[in-house]
Design an enzyme around this catalytic site. Sequence first.
Site, PDB file in Angstrom:
ATOM      1  N   GLU A 392     -13.926  23.409 -15.519  1.00 11.87           N
ATOM      2  CA  GLU A 392     -12.926  22.542 -16.155  1.00 11.87           C
ATOM      3  C   GLU A 392     -13.150  21.113 -15.677  1.00 11.87           C
ATOM      4  O   GLU A 392     -12.319  20.515 -15.003  1.00 11.87           O
ATOM      5  CB  GLU A 392     -11.522  23.039 -15.809  1.00 11.87           C
ATOM      6  CG  GLU A 392     -11.270  24.482 -16.218  1.00 11.87           C
ATOM      7  CD  GLU A 392      -9.906  25.008 -15.792  1.00 11.87           C
ATOM      8  OE1 GLU A 392      -9.101  24.203 -15.258  1.00 11.87           O
ATOM      9  OE2 GLU A 392      -9.642  26.211 -15.983  1.00 11.87           O
ATOM     10  N   SER A 393     -14.291  20.562 -16.037  1.00 12.43           N
ATOM     11  CA  SER A 393     -14.734  19.267 -15.494  1.00 12.43           C
ATOM     12  C   SER A 393     -14.259  18.115 -16.364  1.00 12.43           C
ATOM     13  O   SER A 393     -15.044  17.488 -17.078  1.00 12.43           O
ATOM     14  CB  SER A 393     -16.264  19.261 -15.364  1.00 12.43           C
ATOM     15  OG  SER A 393     -16.710  20.357 -14.605  1.00 12.43           O
ATOM     16  N   TYR A 456       0.847 -27.835  16.343  1.00 12.51           N
ATOM     17  CA  TYR A 456       1.799 -28.914  16.046  1.00 12.51           C
ATOM     18  C   TYR A 456       2.144 -28.969  14.556  1.00 12.51           C
ATOM     19  O   TYR A 456       3.277 -29.314  14.186  1.00 12.51           O
ATOM     20  CB  TYR A 456       1.241 -30.257  16.521  1.00 12.51           C
ATOM     21  CG  TYR A 456       1.341 -30.431  18.024  1.00 12.51           C
ATOM     22  CD1 TYR A 456       2.572 -30.348  18.678  1.00 12.51           C
ATOM     23  CD2 TYR A 456       0.198 -30.683  18.784  1.00 12.51           C
ATOM     24  CE1 TYR A 456       2.661 -30.494  20.050  1.00 12.51           C
ATOM     25  CE2 TYR A 456       0.285 -30.843  20.164  1.00 12.51           C
ATOM     26  CZ  TYR A 456       1.516 -30.739  20.794  1.00 12.51           C
ATOM     27  OH  TYR A 456       1.604 -30.885  22.157  1.00 12.51           O
ATOM     28  N   CYS A 544       7.629  -7.863 -13.054  1.00 15.07           N
ATOM     29  CA  CYS A 544       8.494  -8.462 -12.027  1.00 15.07           C
ATOM     30  C   CYS A 544       8.627  -7.493 -10.859  1.00 15.07           C
ATOM     31  O   CYS A 544       9.726  -7.025 -10.529  1.00 15.07           O
ATOM     32  CB  CYS A 544       9.855  -8.796 -12.617  1.00 15.07           C
ATOM     33  SG  CYS A 544       9.792  -9.941 -14.003  1.00 15.07           S
TER      34      CYS A 544
END
Length: 716
Positions: A392-393, A456, A544
């Site tokens: 069943e490939s 910084y 979304c």
Amino acid sequence: MPAVACFLDAAVAPPQGYSFSWDNVSSLPASEPFSGVPPPSNTAVNSVWSPSDSAALYKIDEWGAPYFAVNNSGDISVRPYGTATLPHQEIDLLKVVKKASDPDSSGGLGLPLPLLVRFPDVLRNRLENLQSAFDLAIQSQGYESHYQGVYPVKCNQDRFVVEDIVKFGSGFRFGLEAGSKPELLLAMSCLCNGSAEALLVCNGFKDAEYISLALIGRKLSLNTVIVLEQEEELDLVIEMSRKLAVRPVIGLRAKLRTKHSGHFGSTSGEKGKFGLTTTQILRVVKKLENFGMLDCLQLLHFHIGSQIPTTALLADGVGEAAQLYCELVRLGASMKVIDIGGGLGIDYDGSKSTDSDISVSYGLEEYAAAVVNAVRFVCGRKSVSHPVICSESGRAIVSHHSILIFEAVSSSHEAPPMSELSLQYFVEGLAEEARADYRNLSDAAIRGENETCLIYADQLKQRCVEQFKEGSLGIEQLAAVDVLCEFVSKATGDSDPIRTYNVNLSVFTSIPDFWGIEQLFPIVPIHKLDQRPGARGILSDLTCDSDGKIDKFIGGESSLPLHDLEGRGGYYLGMFLGGAYQEAMGGFHNLFGGPSVVRVSQSDGPHSFAVTRAVPGQSCGDVLRVMQHEPELMFELLRHRIEEFVQNNDDGMALAKGLASSFHHMPYLAAGSSSCCLTAANAGNGYYYCNGDEYGGAADSAAAAGEDEQWTYCCA
């Protein structure tokens, strides 16, 4: 770090009225080249980038052979007959996309993207190669029976895919497998046009109606086999076969001890979801014997799991099943078929790995040889006649034949220049602590201390964010510090070079396995492959949803080499090897529906192909109906609203026309102002393109279709 020092020093004591131009960033050092691409040292070197370089970069020859390659134009080409494809038979994928998506005024079909391109010739080649591999193994090993495969329709239930497989496989008795009642109805209908000897394997959980359908199939001379997944199903089979006066053919699904350890092996082993234990099998045999039906037991089925990584694991499982098959013969069953299930894997990344869920270490010939040898050895040892071998490939048959095409519509770039802002204005708006951070950043830049600059810069940014939240800093100054910190990151080599490419696609609809189980598929630009990619990127879809992105790629990569987006010409990407499961398992998140579909056959025309079928993707109205909405009533409600609030009649009519069109258009982004010439008043339902004949003859006549083929629109 003179570039940063000069940049920052401009704001320490700027001349009166001086405004710093943020456009001047040409002194930034070049970013590091991404992995796998030679760094362009000069224009001459960059100009020698070739299609073969792209083939190596994207590993196309590893995962794509023998069906996909890069041609001399830098486009992906499709080789519909695999290794037997002649040079003039190769199909330029970009030309197919242009034919499908260009407006009808330019000779195209005007289909909106995303687009699914099917190649039935590839499907036929996969089927024939699978059969040939088993035929070779059977002949070379002296096996005394034959191979007779079935296609599990759950992999892709599309009507034309299933009908193609039945048609292409009728010469070697290829059949179908069903796992539900609608799949069984589909399979029964399709096999009416198939081989009379083709198997129809009935798997899945069953009730009386399912079993009745399978028995009716036997009345209709279809070769249906009812495979018992649960012991209780046998009682229903006995009851319904007596009511319908049909002698059933029965199979057993066995739970083997052999277990596939990967993700896809969860259905294998003693704790697997499906099948009977040895104790249950013995009880089934005894009950069949008591009812005088032991001769009905003719098939043994098992499934180790999808994507079996090695032939060693395969042979181990097949050997165990063959031993069980021989035991059933000894117990008196009239065994004829051993169904080895699925598991024939696809090498999605071309690595030929033995320990990956997306790769396998063998080819079709090695797979077939291992199966035949394992069954032959066990049956020979037990002096049992060789059974028919069935597989069943599904994944191995349909994965290569379809390609999902989608367009990148935009990408993230560095922050745009802010020429109207001055550094003096920026510094004057800072609190004292932030000014101190700025001075420290400037001093560190003069000393060339990259790490200190970053510290910084980060402190400065955080202080400015706090000032903004307190209301003491304007949005212009907040934007200025963002640009400044981005500049520092780039100058120190610390910036993230990965872009986000926004694509006209829903991952949840078209690539659900990526979202659900992190299945990886090869994704490649289908053109511009004669040019060096200039960026790396991830793909973000239209939904979304934060999960609506692709940020993992084959080869263990977290980004993909991509080209810069230029103009409005379109940048097309293809997802390959996705012909199994993706269409059936896709959802409707954000109400994005399925893609447009074209069926393309190789022909002897000028471009080596003919479009034999074209269907627009689901419209907004279509997906609304899926959720029980009624687009017609929705439109009427909105039209009455227009009449109530829009006084000008012409304006009202224009608005109503626009609303009506929106219901009929696909939910995805439209390319410019183009619209599909196939969608009209029926929202695309029931309309398709064919090249002059009904579907049955379309593929056969495709070779006769040329550049001047007539485009006919037929009502289905």
